[in-house]
Scaffold this motif. Sequence first.
Motif, PDB file in Angstrom:
ATOM      1  N   VAL A 141       0.890  -1.254  -0.157  1.00  0.00           N
ATOM      2  CA  VAL A 141      -0.043   0.046  -0.065  1.00  0.00           C
ATOM      3  C   VAL A 141       0.964   1.113  -0.030  1.00  0.00           C
ATOM      4  O   VAL A 141       1.748   1.475   0.689  1.00  0.00           O
ATOM      5  N   ALA A 143       0.708   4.954   0.792  1.00  0.00           N
ATOM      6  CA  ALA A 143      -0.196   6.003   1.602  1.00  0.00           C
ATOM      7  C   ALA A 143       0.351   7.460   1.442  1.00  0.00           C
ATOM      8  O   ALA A 143       1.544   7.714   1.682  1.00  0.00           O
ATOM      9  N   LYS A 157      -4.539   5.494   7.971  1.00  0.00           N
ATOM     10  CA  LYS A 157      -4.205   4.526   6.888  1.00  0.00           C
ATOM     11  C   LYS A 157      -3.478   3.590   7.287  1.00  0.00           C
ATOM     12  O   LYS A 157      -3.476   2.199   6.609  1.00  0.00           O
ATOM     13  N   LYS A 219      -2.266  -0.993  -4.205  1.00  0.00           N
ATOM     14  CA  LYS A 219      -3.209   0.004  -3.510  1.00  0.00           C
ATOM     15  C   LYS A 219      -2.645   1.420  -3.184  1.00  0.00           C
ATOM     16  O   LYS A 219      -1.496   1.400  -2.691  1.00  0.00           O
ATOM     17  N   SER A 221      -3.677   5.022  -0.989  1.00  0.00           N
ATOM     18  CA  SER A 221      -4.624   5.607  -0.010  1.00  0.00           C
ATOM     19  C   SER A 221      -4.179   7.015  -0.079  1.00  0.00           C
ATOM     20  O   SER A 221      -3.075   7.257   0.342  1.00  0.00           O
ATOM     21  N   SER A 244      -8.344   4.241  -2.477  1.00  0.00           N
ATOM     22  CA  SER A 244      -8.966   4.946  -1.551  1.00  0.00           C
ATOM     23  C   SER A 244      -8.815   6.586  -1.469  1.00  0.00           C
ATOM     24  O   SER A 244      -7.462   6.967  -1.272  1.00  0.00           O
ATOM     25  N   GLU A 458     -12.412   5.400   5.759  1.00  0.00           N
ATOM     26  CA  GLU A 458     -11.394   5.043   6.722  1.00  0.00           C
ATOM     27  C   GLU A 458     -12.191   5.250   8.060  1.00  0.00           C
ATOM     28  O   GLU A 458     -12.980   5.937   8.480  1.00  0.00           O
ATOM     29  N   ASP A 466     -11.072  -1.748   2.480  1.00  0.00           N
ATOM     30  CA  ASP A 466     -10.229  -1.406   1.154  1.00  0.00           C
ATOM     31  C   ASP A 466      -8.906  -2.003   1.033  1.00  0.00           C
ATOM     32  O   ASP A 466      -8.242  -1.674   0.087  1.00  0.00           O
TER      33      ASP A 466
END
Length: 477
Positions: A141, A143, A157, A219, A221, A244, A458, A466
């Motif tokens: 991920v 972020a 996150k 992913k 975020s 996200s 979130e 997610d």
Amino acid sequence: MKQMFINGQWTHASSQAAADVTNPATGEVVDQVPYAGRAEARAAVEAAHAAFPGWSRLSAEERAEYLRKIYRLIVEHADHLAEVMTLEQGKPFEEARGEVLWGADFMLWYAEEARRVYGEMIPASRPTQRILVQRQPVGVVAAITPWNFPSSMITRKLAPALAVGCTVVVKPAPETPLSAIALFELFEQAGLPKGVVNLVTGDSQEIGREFLENDKVRKISFTGSTQVGKYLIEQSAAQVKKLSLELGGHAPYIVFEDADLDAAVEGLVFNKFQNGGQTCICVNRIFVHESIAAAFSEKLTSKIAELRIGNGMEPGVQIGPLIHERALSKVAEHVEDALAKGAGLLCGGQRLLEGTFAQGYYYSPTVLTHVTEEMKIFHEETFGPVAPLIPFSSEEEVVQAANQTPYGLAAYFYTKDLARTMRVSEQLEYGMIGINESALGYVQAPFGGVKQSGMGREGGRHGIDDFLDYKYLNLNF
């Protein structure tokens, strides 16, 4: 000079380039951080990718224990984290400390949620078949966090990602990297395996491009502007990355004629002037029924007159500076535009330049009256300490006006009428609605918007979804 954290090691940018971090209250340089780019972002992604198999295979309880350790460390070091935040971001120390503790709560909440990532068994079509559904971590991920909540947006996150077994690369806002570094010092103390969490500071465009083009990032975020969110949607399409997005807002605040005026004023002052008006769920348009407009305005200006403005490190300060000159210029532009088009000014309306304010980015708390649709402030997010009052005469009229925006993050209204509460809450086109309440940030609740305010949630049990993929197993024997 501070360093980044990649694969369990503190490191500088390969170019040795650095960027200044400035205190918005004084204009002074607080520290420097590495100004990294694609190479460092790629190294961080590779580290997270290498760490993913081992981290994801840990039991839920083992991952939860790491989160509990981080929670305890954040609480223990809350004063230090708050001081770092105030120096680089400007919000008052007590408010910063509140954010730090709120951020810690995400770690504790998702330590418990780690044990509740349930699967399913679905009734099969024949006796020798079993249909199973598993929920598994998406992988690495990326972020990308904002400057207005530089601590809690990282934990909000990171906590659910770690809880389910994802590994993470964090890119903090260039204005506020020190809060991220201070958190990562605690993550290191918690003993997280190397590569599970990584921190990269520097060139936002170059680092972001690596996140978008590296197929090991599954992913992204992001919390920030709608403009950047749209760019991420477009550019991530090539690899169909999971996204996200918590984007811009333009929150209405409706005060009906039967509202508790004192409660409505109290809620407005808390919401509008928290962090100097620099919050995504901050009130931007204040609709007040015409029959109570005068009384409401009087109570509001009286309350605002009591607010203390200054350097966030000074005791008793309630409003600090704006983040930088660009933010201040936008606030001034909105106010000047409104006044030029017929708005009234009840208080404020100017930059503060005298004495200790001279070197910082301070704008006086402002109340505008008779704001209309022709003014920029009616349509654009101000992100500053300005309260625009808009009179209305009917429920139908105000709901239509409140929905007259491409954004749909947060909305608020005050009334004692239960039937109206149900009607209005169902008609408002927003992902979150405060009813006789102006606070929405609770760890157990799903935070997020609709329309151009983003996608995904979130917080709460919904915030874990997610970071998971569904896998369907058709088992036959």
